[in-house]
Every structure is written in structure tokens, then in C-alpha cells.
Design a protein around this motif. Sequence first.
Motif, PDB file in Angstrom:
ATOM      1  N   CYS A   1       4.445   7.526   1.448  1.00 50.27           N
ATOM      2  CA  CYS A   1       5.261   6.081   2.853  1.00 50.27           C
ATOM      3  C   CYS A   1       4.666   5.084   1.770  1.00 50.27           C
ATOM      4  O   CYS A   1       3.681   4.752   0.566  1.00 50.27           O
ATOM      5  CB  CYS A   1       4.076   6.198   3.845  1.00 50.27           C
ATOM      6  N   GLU A   2       5.158   3.765   2.630  1.00 45.18           N
ATOM      7  CA  GLU A   2       4.965   1.981   1.901  1.00 45.18           C
ATOM      8  C   GLU A   2       4.735   1.252   3.307  1.00 45.18           C
ATOM      9  O   GLU A   2       5.700   1.522   3.602  1.00 45.18           O
ATOM     10  CB  GLU A   2       6.310   2.138   0.816  1.00 45.18           C
ATOM     11  N   LYS A   3       3.739   0.260   2.793  1.00 42.70           N
ATOM     12  CA  LYS A   3       3.645  -0.209   4.309  1.00 42.70           C
ATOM     13  C   LYS A   3       3.280  -1.936   3.748  1.00 42.70           C
ATOM     14  O   LYS A   3       1.851  -1.523   2.470  1.00 42.70           O
ATOM     15  CB  LYS A   3       2.774  -0.292   5.278  1.00 42.70           C
TER      16      LYS A   3
ATOM     17  N   VAL B   1       9.235   5.861   1.310  1.00 46.03           N
ATOM     18  CA  VAL B   1       9.297   4.705   0.028  1.00 46.03           C
ATOM     19  C   VAL B   1      11.031   3.904  -0.102  1.00 46.03           C
ATOM     20  O   VAL B   1      12.029   4.593  -0.088  1.00 46.03           O
ATOM     21  CB  VAL B   1       8.144   4.867  -0.735  1.00 46.03           C
ATOM     22  N   ILE B   2      10.487   2.425   0.071  1.00 48.69           N
ATOM     23  CA  ILE B   2      11.843   1.643   0.188  1.00 48.69           C
ATOM     24  C   ILE B   2      11.713   1.107  -1.841  1.00 48.69           C
ATOM     25  O   ILE B   2      11.363   0.041  -1.329  1.00 48.69           O
ATOM     26  CB  ILE B   2      12.259   1.024   0.469  1.00 48.69           C
ATOM     27  N   VAL B   3      12.172   1.561  -2.414  1.00 47.11           N
ATOM     28  CA  VAL B   3      12.381   1.071  -4.436  1.00 47.11           C
ATOM     29  C   VAL B   3      13.319   0.290  -4.205  1.00 47.11           C
ATOM     30  O   VAL B   3      14.425   0.222  -4.086  1.00 47.11           O
ATOM     31  CB  VAL B   3      12.341   2.376  -5.258  1.00 47.11           C
ATOM     32  N   ASP B   4      12.600  -1.216  -4.470  1.00 41.97           N
ATOM     33  CA  ASP B   4      13.326  -2.666  -4.153  1.00 41.97           C
ATOM     34  C   ASP B   4      13.074  -3.466  -5.341  1.00 41.97           C
ATOM     35  O   ASP B   4      13.528  -4.486  -5.740  1.00 41.97           O
ATOM     36  CB  ASP B   4      13.228  -3.388  -2.925  1.00 41.97           C
ATOM     37  N   ARG B   5      12.144  -2.610  -6.766  1.00 42.44           N
ATOM     38  CA  ARG B   5      12.217  -3.868  -7.805  1.00 42.44           C
ATOM     39  C   ARG B   5      11.305  -2.644  -8.348  1.00 42.44           C
ATOM     40  O   ARG B   5      11.152  -1.505  -8.301  1.00 42.44           O
ATOM     41  CB  ARG B   5      11.284  -4.676  -7.396  1.00 42.44           C
TER      42      ARG B   5
ATOM     43  N   GLU C   1       9.356  -2.480 -10.631  1.00 43.62           N
ATOM     44  CA  GLU C   1       8.105  -2.102 -10.821  1.00 43.62           C
ATOM     45  C   GLU C   1       7.463  -1.505  -9.952  1.00 43.62           C
ATOM     46  O   GLU C   1       6.864  -1.207 -10.430  1.00 43.62           O
ATOM     47  CB  GLU C   1       7.757  -4.026 -11.141  1.00 43.62           C
ATOM     48  N   GLU C   2       7.869  -1.191  -8.693  1.00 45.32           N
ATOM     49  CA  GLU C   2       7.541  -0.349  -8.009  1.00 45.32           C
ATOM     50  C   GLU C   2       8.300   0.826  -8.708  1.00 45.32           C
ATOM     51  O   GLU C   2       7.110   1.226  -8.711  1.00 45.32           O
ATOM     52  CB  GLU C   2       8.563  -0.850  -6.490  1.00 45.32           C
ATOM     53  N   GLN C   3       9.674   0.672  -8.929  1.00 44.37           N
ATOM     54  CA  GLN C   3      10.353   2.640  -9.180  1.00 44.37           C
ATOM     55  C   GLN C   3       8.789   2.712 -10.495  1.00 44.37           C
ATOM     56  O   GLN C   3       8.390   3.938 -10.535  1.00 44.37           O
ATOM     57  CB  GLN C   3      11.057   1.994  -9.820  1.00 44.37           C
TER      58      GLN C   3
ATOM     59  N   CYS D   1       0.618  -1.284   0.062  1.00 44.52           N
ATOM     60  CA  CYS D   1      -0.215   0.058   0.076  1.00 44.52           C
ATOM     61  C   CYS D   1       1.232   1.549   0.010  1.00 44.52           C
ATOM     62  O   CYS D   1       2.390   1.082   0.679  1.00 44.52           O
ATOM     63  CB  CYS D   1      -0.540  -0.504   1.276  1.00 44.52           C
ATOM     64  N   TYR D   2       0.653   2.528  -0.333  1.00 40.14           N
ATOM     65  CA  TYR D   2       1.268   3.532  -0.175  1.00 40.14           C
ATOM     66  C   TYR D   2       0.310   4.875  -0.997  1.00 40.14           C
ATOM     67  O   TYR D   2      -0.988   4.786  -0.833  1.00 40.14           O
ATOM     68  CB  TYR D   2       1.670   2.888  -2.483  1.00 40.14           C
ATOM     69  N   LEU D   3       0.596   5.315  -0.056  1.00 50.63           N
ATOM     70  CA  LEU D   3       0.241   7.006   0.754  1.00 50.63           C
ATOM     71  C   LEU D   3       1.090   8.241  -0.123  1.00 50.63           C
ATOM     72  O   LEU D   3       2.095   8.203   0.266  1.00 50.63           O
ATOM     73  CB  LEU D   3      -0.080   6.984   1.831  1.00 50.63           C
TER      74      LEU D   3
HETATM   75 CA   LIG Z   1       9.205  -1.106  -1.609  1.00 51.17          CA
END
Ligand SMILES: [Ca+2]
Length: 276
Positions: A271-273, A181-185, A187-189, A156-158
Motif C-alpha cells: 500500500c501507499e499513502k 501502490v501506484i508507480v509514477d516515478r 525512483e519509486e520503482q 509511506c509504504y506498507l
Molecule cells: Ca506512487
Amino acid sequence: MEEIYANVDYVKPVGLRPSTNQTSRSGSDRRFLGAVVLLLGLLSFVLLAGLIGLGVHHRDSAAEHLAVRENLTERLQASENKTSSLSREIERLQTLSNRDRDSAAEHLAVRENLTERLQASENKTSSLSREIERLQTLSNRVKTCPDGWKRFESTCYLVSVETASWERGWQDCTSRGADLVIVDRAEEQTFLTIILEQDTWIGLTDRDQEGSWKWSDGTPLTLAFWRTGQPDNGGGHPQIGEEDCATSSPYRGTGKNWNDLPCDASKPWICEKNAN
Ligand SMILES: [Ca+2]
Ligand SMILES: [Ca+2]
Ligand SMILES: [Ca+2]
């Protein structure tokens, strides 16, 4: 026989002159003696025949006994041979029996082992089936995000509606049980560049050590999407100062949308969770 004739000679005295009566009596005696002699002769013959017969019988009986004994000896030998043969057969069968018994025991052990392994396999299969069913149930459950958050896969992203420093953004995310947010893929970027509308703080900083970029949870940067020429740490312009916090911009024609900015610049944050 000779003794008998000798006795006969003895009863006929020599040198006596018999009278008429004596002559008649002598003839009668002579006939009597002749009869006796004849009778004795007959008896002797009968005895001789008997003895010969006995001898023949004895000889026949001995031959018969010899034959019987030989026959019995042969039968005894045959019996002993048969006994010996039977003993060997019994020994052979005993050996086979022992071997069969050992073989049967071995087969039994193998069968028990296979049965145990089959049972274990069935138990494991059953356990795996339950686990698959449980995971399927979890998978089928629709993961949800809190109101106002956007969901991408299971995250989930806010995006904040206000703007502030990187530090303020990090504190806000933490207070929501989330991370800046922590970009680890990749696709997420890509997802970020779609939903962002302006430069937005992401959880990346080198404020602890210049040039050593780390995510907000302390993990080092391994997958980067810096815009060309970035990070430049302000490019050496005195009026800009250090640039130690990173932003991501909306899509700009390439996938590389990051830039470093001064951490006290006023920007929105994301944010990311995990969804649940
Ligand atoms: Ca992430
Ligand atoms: Ca820097
Ligand atoms: Ca920069």
C-alpha cells in the motif's frame, strides 16, 4: 507813430502871427511838445523793444515747447516700447509658469503612481516573505508515517505480511486510507525493488479490458517497468488462464521487474499513502 506826428502838426496852426508873449509861449510849447514827442518816441521804442522781446521770447518759448514735446514724445514712445516689451516678457513667463505647472502636476502624478506601486510591491514582498516562512516551517516539520510503514521521501509504504488475491490487497489498502501502490516515478520503482522480498501485488490491472492497463485509481499506464516478455496474459497456457493483475519482483539485475499474473493468485501486496 505817424498819427502822433499828425497830432503834433495839428497843434501848430498855420497862418497865425504870434505876439511876443505868444512867441515865448510858443517856444515853451514847442519844447514841451518836443519833450512829449521825445517821450512818446522813447515809449514807442520801449514798446517796440518789448514787442520784439516778446516775439523773441515767444519764438524761444515755442522752440522750447517743441523740444519738450519732442522729448515727451520720445519718452512716450520709449515707454510704450518698454510696456510692449514687458507685456511680451510677462506673456513668456506666464507660458513658462503654465508649462512648469503642468510639468509639476505630471511629476506629482508619476510620483504618486510610483509610490503606490512601491507600496504594492512592498506589500507583495511582505506577503511572499510570510508565505516563504510558512512553507519553510512546513518543510522543516518532520513528516511521519504510521508505525510499521516505510517512508520514501514524502510517501509511506506498507508491505502486507499475509498473502491473498489482488482484490483482497486492494481492499486492505483502501481500508487503511491508502492505495495499492501506484508507480509514477522511476525512483519509486527502484525503492520498491529494494524493499520487496518476493513478487508483490501493485495497483495495476487490465481486468476491465484486456491489454488496457490502468492504475487502481483509474489513471492509464504511462511509465512501465515490465520484465522482458511481459505482460503475456498467461502466455496462452490453458492451465494458467488470463493474467490481468500486475506484480513487482525484488531487484533482479535490471529495473524492469513487472509481471502479470492471474488476479486470484496469493501474493503479498504493498500500500501507499502520503506521509503527514
Ligand atoms: Ca506512487
Ligand atoms: Ca491481461
Ligand atoms: Ca505474465
